[in-house]
Design a protein around this motif. Structure first.
Motif, PDB file in Angstrom:
ATOM      1  N   ASP A 285      21.208  28.257  66.392  1.00 46.00           N
ATOM      2  CA  ASP A 285      21.197  28.333  67.853  1.00 46.00           C
ATOM      3  C   ASP A 285      22.329  27.573  68.533  1.00 46.00           C
ATOM      4  N   SER A 286      22.874  26.544  67.880  1.00 46.77           N
ATOM      5  CA  SER A 286      23.905  25.747  68.543  1.00 46.77           C
ATOM      6  C   SER A 286      24.852  25.150  67.518  1.00 46.77           C
ATOM      7  N   GLY A 287      26.028  24.779  68.002  1.00 51.92           N
ATOM      8  CA  GLY A 287      27.031  24.151  67.164  1.00 51.92           C
ATOM      9  C   GLY A 287      28.432  24.547  67.587  1.00 51.92           C
ATOM     10  N   PHE A 288      29.417  23.996  66.886  1.00 52.93           N
ATOM     11  CA  PHE A 288      30.809  24.324  67.155  1.00 52.93           C
ATOM     12  C   PHE A 288      31.132  25.697  66.588  1.00 52.93           C
TER      13      PHE A 288
ATOM     14  N   PRO B 112      21.574  30.123  76.109  1.00 51.60           N
ATOM     15  CA  PRO B 112      22.442  31.300  76.009  1.00 51.60           C
ATOM     16  C   PRO B 112      23.921  30.990  76.261  1.00 51.60           C
ATOM     17  N   TRP B 113      24.259  29.803  76.747  1.00 52.22           N
ATOM     18  CA  TRP B 113      25.612  29.488  77.171  1.00 52.22           C
ATOM     19  C   TRP B 113      26.473  28.904  76.063  1.00 52.22           C
TER      20      TRP B 113
ATOM     21  N   ARG C 105      43.365  29.750  77.482  1.00 58.65           N
ATOM     22  CA  ARG C 105      42.323  29.911  78.502  1.00 58.65           C
ATOM     23  C   ARG C 105      41.040  29.203  78.078  1.00 58.65           C
ATOM     24  N   LEU C 106      40.252  28.858  79.082  1.00 54.72           N
ATOM     25  CA  LEU C 106      38.931  28.278  78.886  1.00 54.72           C
ATOM     26  C   LEU C 106      37.921  29.297  79.383  1.00 54.72           C
ATOM     27  N   ASP C 107      37.005  29.695  78.502  1.00 48.95           N
ATOM     28  CA  ASP C 107      36.045  30.752  78.813  1.00 48.95           C
ATOM     29  C   ASP C 107      34.617  30.248  78.704  1.00 48.95           C
ATOM     30  N   GLY C 108      33.770  30.797  79.534  1.00 47.81           N
ATOM     31  CA  GLY C 108      32.333  30.623  79.427  1.00 47.81           C
ATOM     32  C   GLY C 108      31.740  31.904  78.855  1.00 47.81           C
ATOM     33  N   LEU C 109      30.765  31.780  77.968  1.00 49.75           N
ATOM     34  CA  LEU C 109      30.095  32.943  77.385  1.00 49.75           C
ATOM     35  C   LEU C 109      28.603  32.849  77.649  1.00 49.75           C
ATOM     36  N   TYR C 110      28.018  33.971  78.026  1.00 51.88           N
ATOM     37  CA  TYR C 110      26.571  34.051  78.195  1.00 51.88           C
ATOM     38  C   TYR C 110      26.058  35.045  77.161  1.00 51.88           C
TER      39      TYR C 110
END
Length: 180
Positions: free
Chosen positions: A27-30, A64-65, A92-97
């Motif tokens: 669910d999470s991590g680099f 989800p982010w 660029r710096l992006d946000g993902l949902y």
């Protein structure tokens, strides 16, 4: 013929082993991704559409982010027939949902800001533009951590008011622990 059967059996065994991870989810991590793509420039740029490579480093939150820092590099010829090459780099710096994962498939939406530098061949001065982007994609997880990723992005230059499109195919790896 014996070699073909051996390779086929090995490939099927690998696919079965990869699918055995389907019940586990990280669910999470680099995240680390590397890919190849094609950029489609606005006609006003007078540059041919061409390929690029990309590298991304990010973090997937336990939600989800996610966020990513992406670097993209390519070279395009001019559209005027003078065979002048134009190197370009994008940071660029992006946000993902991310939407829910089902049978290994996970769609996502993406948006971000960044900078694109153009460096023309032949001693002309390089120039930079500020970009915003929006898009989305689809990940297919072959293991809890390893995914193939297809992405489409629309880019708009805030300086030149020109829009482009980029398609990317990448391999994505998530460094984390499977959820309980």
């Amino acid at each position: 013929m014996k070699i073909f059967k051996s390779i086929t059996a090995s490939a099927l065994t690998a696919l079965i082993a990869l699918n055995s991870f389907a019940d586990e989810v990280i669910d999470s991590g680099f995240t680390l991704s590397g890919g190849l793509g094609r950029i489609y420039f606005d006609d006003d740029r007078e540059l041919e559409n061409d390929g690029f490579w990309s590298l991304g480093l990010g973090y997937q939150f336990d939600s989800p982010w996610g966020v990513e820092l992406n670097y993209l590099k390519g070279e395009a010829d001019d559209d005027l027939g003078s065979n002048l090459d134009m190197d370009y780099e994008q940071l660029r710096l992006d946000g993902l949902y991310h939407f829910g994962r089902a049978e290994g498939w996970q769609p996502y939406l993406a948006f971000g800001v960044g900078n694109m530098e153009f460096d023309p061949e032949g001693g002309a001065d390089s120039f930079e533009e500020t970009l915003v982007n929006v898009g989305g994609g689809l990940k297919y997880f072959m293991t809890p951590a390893l995914a193939l990723r297809a992405d489409v992005r629309a880019f708009n230059s805030l300086d030149e008011e020109e829009t482009g499109l980029a398609l990317t195919l990448a391999v994505n790896y998530l460094f984390g622990q499977p959820s309980a």
